[in-house]
Design a protein around this motif. Structure first.
Motif, PDB file in Angstrom:
ATOM      1  N   ARG A 337       0.843  -1.047  -0.027  1.00 16.59           N
ATOM      2  CA  ARG A 337       0.048  -0.083  -0.134  1.00 16.59           C
ATOM      3  C   ARG A 337       1.097   1.364   0.181  1.00 16.59           C
ATOM      4  O   ARG A 337       1.711   1.408   0.921  1.00 16.59           O
ATOM      5  N   SER A 394      -6.447   3.477  -4.264  1.00 17.00           N
ATOM      6  CA  SER A 394      -4.947   2.830  -4.632  1.00 17.00           C
ATOM      7  C   SER A 394      -4.841   2.708  -6.236  1.00 17.00           C
ATOM      8  O   SER A 394      -3.725   2.006  -6.331  1.00 17.00           O
ATOM      9  N   GLN A 419      -6.222  -1.167  -1.348  1.00 14.60           N
ATOM     10  CA  GLN A 419      -5.185  -1.920  -1.257  1.00 14.60           C
ATOM     11  C   GLN A 419      -4.647  -2.135  -0.124  1.00 14.60           C
ATOM     12  O   GLN A 419      -4.126  -1.101   0.599  1.00 14.60           O
ATOM     13  N   ASP A 421      -1.638  -3.664   2.854  1.00 14.36           N
ATOM     14  CA  ASP A 421      -0.274  -3.795   2.750  1.00 14.36           C
ATOM     15  C   ASP A 421       0.015  -5.303   2.636  1.00 14.36           C
ATOM     16  O   ASP A 421      -0.497  -5.934   3.571  1.00 14.36           O
TER      17      ASP A 421
END
Length: 458
Positions: A337, A394, A419, A421
């Motif tokens: 991310r 994202s 999104q 991580d």
């Protein structure tokens, strides 16, 4: 079966931006009605390395995306203003993995080609049952060789209508670049190279590629030493003037194949742990001059910046495009991310010069889809325009290369995406998918906003 939306549903799904109407006004932004709702809990629909998300053949434009439950959706319309026909295919992808993008092409005979759902997995490839059809064949092999560990499938179309297909055979930190070529006349794929760029079992190349108007293939890449993105380093370059058979450096010196870390030409030397991202974009102007867009943290600086690497005469130069103020770090495995998108670079001729365009998304600009344009790289002044009024999450930019090259019109795939991580998901409901259109307005090289100064040679 073709999806049919009521007029009320279409109005609810429609995304209204800065301008409407059939005629594209230079500098104005237009958005078509939304095609439907796409999976949005990660960036599998919005990744920059979708080659391609939107394509044009003659006057038919095509796009593809995953719907809210992961079915592959295909759509087409008649340019410039025809309604979208949307069809749900029989195929589903594992959308919880953001690597598993849909890549799309149309060959010179008008057949759709589609590859999808790959991350170290067997090839999933199908094509239209006939020219112009949205109905797909059963899954097909290409050459039948090295098709069990496929990642990052990409299609590129030659000026004569043949297709180039590129993918990684192997894994992050240990993989090789494979090339196939498709001939519409025979409907057959042929292997060009089983190993074009060799990681030698120690690393892999993360590449970006394009085919210019003369049919020259341009490829640039960063090396990664391990699954950790922080091990990305350097920017290398190669080109092919004969459809991918032989390869050379920018100087014309012929490569001995496969290309390795020791034999590669380097457009820019970038150390590991420089927040250098992988898989960005490359383009070439009418003269065949390559331009590579990426981002990394310059030596001695704290903040990653958008950068443009380009060939000026016989020397590679780097121009810093942005003046960002927010630091971030790239480290670890899986999809990250990140507060900025990987960029797309485009080029058009304007008054005898190459005007450069950088498509991006930055949290510092409210996570909008934005474009920076520069009419004169010797001045390195960039003017920025936001193409969406609000956040796209994202999302990263992908666009229709044929329409841009032919008509100078940007057809941009847009969907707000989430999104998490390291391959995690956001709790984001399915979001409208639409094609945004923008025709650049000519800018004066003296009136551009100065976002960066100077350039450095390598």
């Amino acid at each position: 079966m073709e999806q049919q939306y009521s007029s009320r549903s279409r109005r609810l799904l429609a995304v209204l931006l800065f301008s409407g109407g059939a005629t594209l006004i230079p500098g104005a932004v237009h958005a078509q009605e939304a095609l439907g709702l796409g999976w949005a809990r990660n960036n599998v629909n919005g990744a920059v390395f979708r080659k391609n998300s939107v394509v044009t053949h003659r006057n038919e434009q095509y796009t593809a995306y995953y719907d809210s439950v992961g079915y592959v959706m295909l759509a087409k319309r008649h340019l410039p203003t025809g309604p979208w026909q949307v069809q749900r295919t029989r195929y589903q992808g594992k959308v919880r993995d953001a690597h598993n993008v849909i890549s799309l092409a149309v060959d010179g005979a008008g057949y759709v080609h589609l590859a999808f759902d790959h991350h170290g997995s067997p090839l999933r490839y199908a094509r239209g049952v006939q020219a112009g059809s949205l109905e797909l064949t059963d899954q097909l092999p290409m050459t039948g060789q090295q098709e069990k560990n496929v990642t990052y499938p990409e299609f590129h179309r030659f000026p004569n209508g043949d297709l180039l297909f590129m993918y990684r055979d192997g894994s992050s930190g240990n993989g090789n670049l494979v090339l196939n070529r498709y001939h519409p006349q025979t409907k057959q794929w042929a292997r060009l190279h089983s190993v074009l760029i060799d990681g030698e079992g120690q690393r892999n190349a993360y590449w970006q590629a394009c085919i210019d108007a003369q049919g020259t293939i341009h490829v640039s890449w960063v090396w990664r030493e391990s699954p950790d993105v922080a091990s990305n380093h350097d920017m290398a370059y190669a080109r092919s003037l004969d459809g991918g058979t032989t390869w050379q450096k920018s100087t014309g010196e012929k490569y001995a194949l496969p290309i390795t870390m020791q034999t590669a030409e380097y457009a820019c030397r970038i150390p590991q742990r420089s927040e250098l991202i992988n898989q960005t974009s490359i383009t070439a102007d009418a003269a065949g001059t390559p331009y590579i867009a990426s981002y990394w943290r310059p030596a001695g600086a704290q903040v990653p910046q958008y950068q443009l690497i380009y060939l000026a005469g016989q020397r590679w130069q780097t121009a810093q495009v942005s003046q960002r103020t927010t630091p971030f770090s790239l480290s670890g495995a899986g999809t990250k991310r990140i507060p900025i998108a990987r960029p797309q670079v485009l080029v058009r001729q304007q008054r005898g010069r190459s005007t450069l365009y950088l498509l991006f998304r930055d949290a510092e600009r409210g996570d909008r889809a934005s474009v920076a344009q520069c009419a004169d790289l010797t001045q390195n002044k960039w003017q920025v325009t936001d193409l969406t009024p609000g956040t796209v999450g994202s999302w990263e930019p992908s666009y229709d290369p044929e329409r841009w090259q032919r008509d100078g019109i940007l057809s941009l795939f847009v969907q707000r995406t989430g999104q998490g991580d390291g391959e995690t998901l956001e709790q984001l409901a399915a979001q409208p998918v639409y094609i945004l259109e923008w025709k650049p307005k000519a800018i004066s090289k003296h009136k551009s906003q100065r976002l960066a100064t100077g350039s450095s040679e390598h």
